[in-house]
Design a protein around this motif. Structure first.
Motif, PDB file in Angstrom:
ATOM      1  N   SER A  76       0.345   7.484   2.521  1.00 11.84           N
ATOM      2  CA  SER A  76      -0.521   8.644   2.322  1.00 11.84           C
ATOM      3  C   SER A  76       0.301   9.897   2.017  1.00 11.84           C
ATOM      4  O   SER A  76       1.281  10.204   2.707  1.00 11.84           O
ATOM      5  N   ILE A 101      -0.830  12.964   2.274  1.00 12.95           N
ATOM      6  CA  ILE A 101      -1.116  13.914   3.347  1.00 12.95           C
ATOM      7  C   ILE A 101      -0.251  13.607   4.570  1.00 12.95           C
ATOM      8  O   ILE A 101       0.336  14.506   5.186  1.00 12.95           O
ATOM      9  N   TYR A 102      -0.151  12.332   4.919  1.00 17.58           N
ATOM     10  CA  TYR A 102       0.689  11.930   6.059  1.00 17.58           C
ATOM     11  C   TYR A 102       2.150  12.311   5.811  1.00 17.58           C
ATOM     12  O   TYR A 102       2.844  12.799   6.713  1.00 17.58           O
ATOM     13  N   THR A 103       2.615  12.100   4.558  1.00 14.67           N
ATOM     14  CA  THR A 103       3.999  12.418   4.218  1.00 14.67           C
ATOM     15  C   THR A 103       4.276  13.905   4.371  1.00 14.67           C
ATOM     16  O   THR A 103       5.330  14.316   4.883  1.00 14.67           O
ATOM     17  N   ALA A 123      -0.702  10.437  -6.254  1.00 16.37           N
ATOM     18  CA  ALA A 123      -0.820   9.913  -4.889  1.00 16.37           C
ATOM     19  C   ALA A 123      -1.846  10.701  -4.091  1.00 16.37           C
ATOM     20  O   ALA A 123      -2.656  10.128  -3.341  1.00 16.37           O
ATOM     21  N   LEU A 124      -1.834  12.024  -4.254  1.00 13.65           N
ATOM     22  CA  LEU A 124      -2.796  12.878  -3.549  1.00 13.65           C
ATOM     23  C   LEU A 124      -4.216  12.588  -4.017  1.00 13.65           C
ATOM     24  O   LEU A 124      -5.156  12.539  -3.211  1.00 13.65           O
ATOM     25  N   GLN A 164       0.823  -1.195   0.000  1.00 15.18           N
ATOM     26  CA  GLN A 164       0.000   0.000   0.000  1.00 15.18           C
ATOM     27  C   GLN A 164       0.872   1.265   0.000  1.00 15.18           C
ATOM     28  O   GLN A 164       1.854   1.364   0.732  1.00 15.18           O
ATOM     29  N   GLU A 165       0.468   2.234  -0.829  1.00 13.91           N
ATOM     30  CA  GLU A 165       1.240   3.464  -0.935  1.00 13.91           C
ATOM     31  C   GLU A 165       1.021   4.334   0.294  1.00 13.91           C
ATOM     32  O   GLU A 165      -0.093   4.434   0.823  1.00 13.91           O
ATOM     33  N   ARG A 171      -5.440   9.802  -5.187  1.00 12.71           N
ATOM     34  CA  ARG A 171      -5.916   8.483  -4.739  1.00 12.71           C
ATOM     35  C   ARG A 171      -6.561   8.529  -3.359  1.00 12.71           C
ATOM     36  O   ARG A 171      -7.442   7.740  -3.047  1.00 12.71           O
ATOM     37  N   GLU A 172      -6.104   9.456  -2.531  1.00 12.69           N
ATOM     38  CA  GLU A 172      -6.666   9.488  -1.180  1.00 12.69           C
ATOM     39  C   GLU A 172      -7.667  10.624  -0.957  1.00 12.69           C
ATOM     40  O   GLU A 172      -8.340  10.650   0.063  1.00 12.69           O
ATOM     41  N   THR A 173      -7.773  11.536  -1.909  1.00 12.66           N
ATOM     42  CA  THR A 173      -8.694  12.662  -1.717  1.00 12.66           C
ATOM     43  C   THR A 173      -9.879  12.666  -2.677  1.00 12.66           C
ATOM     44  O   THR A 173     -10.906  13.276  -2.386  1.00 12.66           O
TER      45      THR A 173
END
Length: 280
Positions: free
Chosen positions: A5, A7-9, A72-73, A2-3, A75-77
């Motif tokens: 996050s 935002i976490y990074t 990446a951003l 799993q990539e 994918r989570e937003t």
């Protein structure tokens, strides 16, 4: 695997960022979804920093470039139903009607904004060129092939290759008497830029067909033929932009034949005659 996050990074590496990079981080953390769709040029302008700072920011977070960070951003937003197509897929919506309406809207918006002078001058360059190079990579290569299929009917010396290295080899042979039409939805790919730079270094005129008129590729062009951008920049397939690009090739084709007058029609009839012999 799993990539991690995006935002976490950003939050975990926030203290290592420069003042300008923190400005980017603050904006993205406050507006994560709104930070996905704009191009790097537009987002940099909105935040008030340079494009190079955006790239450095993405690399400091561990991404190879800004585009990888944006994916990446997204994918989570961005909800999954907004990642499938150019517009959000609502439950129970008529998919057929939505796809057609999106294509119609892109065609209409492109028609309203089209630079007719750029179209005519591009057609003139093509009609007078020693050779016309038709280039694009990935999905844009299939569009370049369509342009080749159309323009070769006029009798113009057209050059096309599907492979990137073959395109680069063709570009190395270009001269100031040649014209290249490069197709790129984003106008941001390294390999596409390499083609444009090689052609430009050899003196060829560059016609750029893109949805991103402010892209690095567009800045290299002598003329830019703009397609109205789709709603979502995270959908790389550019469905409606592809259809509109094909229509713009048709426009160029008609303009070229009008410029060539009798010669163009004669060449067109030769093509029709030889194809007709292969039909029952």
């Amino acid at each position: 695997m799993q990539e991690v996050s995006a935002i976490y990074t950003i939050r975990s590496k926030y203290n290592t960022l420069s003042a300008k990079e923190k400005k980017i981080a603050d904006f993205i953390l406050e507006h994560p979804k709104e930070s996905v769709n704009p191009s790097i040029e537009k987002l940099a302008e909105r935040i008030g920093i340079s494009e190079s700072t955006m790239v450095r920011f993405a690399r400091k977070l561990g991404y190879s470039g800004y585009q990888r960070f944006r994916i990446a951003l997204a994918r989570e937003t961005i909800p999954k139903n907004e990642q499938v197509f150019e517009t959000e897929l609502l439950e129970g919506e008529d998919v057929v009607g939505m796809v057609f309406k999106n294509a119609q809207r892109t065609l209409s918006e492109t028609l309203e904004a089209i630079d007719r002078k750029a179209i005519k001058e591009s057609a003139t360059l093509i009609a007078k060129a020693r050779s016309v190079f038709l280039m694009g990579l990935g999905g844009s290569n299939t569009l370049a092939q369509d342009a080749y299929h159309k323009f070769i009917r006029t009798g113009i010396n057209c050059q096309y290759a599907a492979d990137f290295h073959m395109q680069l080899m063709l570009a190395s042979q270009a001269t100031k008497d040649d014209v290249a039409l490069i197709v790129s939805h984003t106008g941001e790919g390294y390999d596409t830029l390499a083609l444009a730079e090689e052609l430009r270094n050899n003196g060829a005129k560059l016609l750029i067909l893109t949805s991103n008129a402010r892209s690095p590729l567009a800045k290299l062009g002598d003329y830019v033929l703009s397609v109205s951008p789709c709603c979502s920049k995270i959908v790389a397939e550019s469905f409606s932009a592809r259809i509109t690009s094909l229509v713009l090739f048709d426009v160029l084709y008609v303009e070229i034949l009008e410029l060539m007058e009798n010669t163009g029609v004669e060449n067109l009839n030769k093509m029709r005659d030889v194809i007709a012999k292969r039909r029952i």
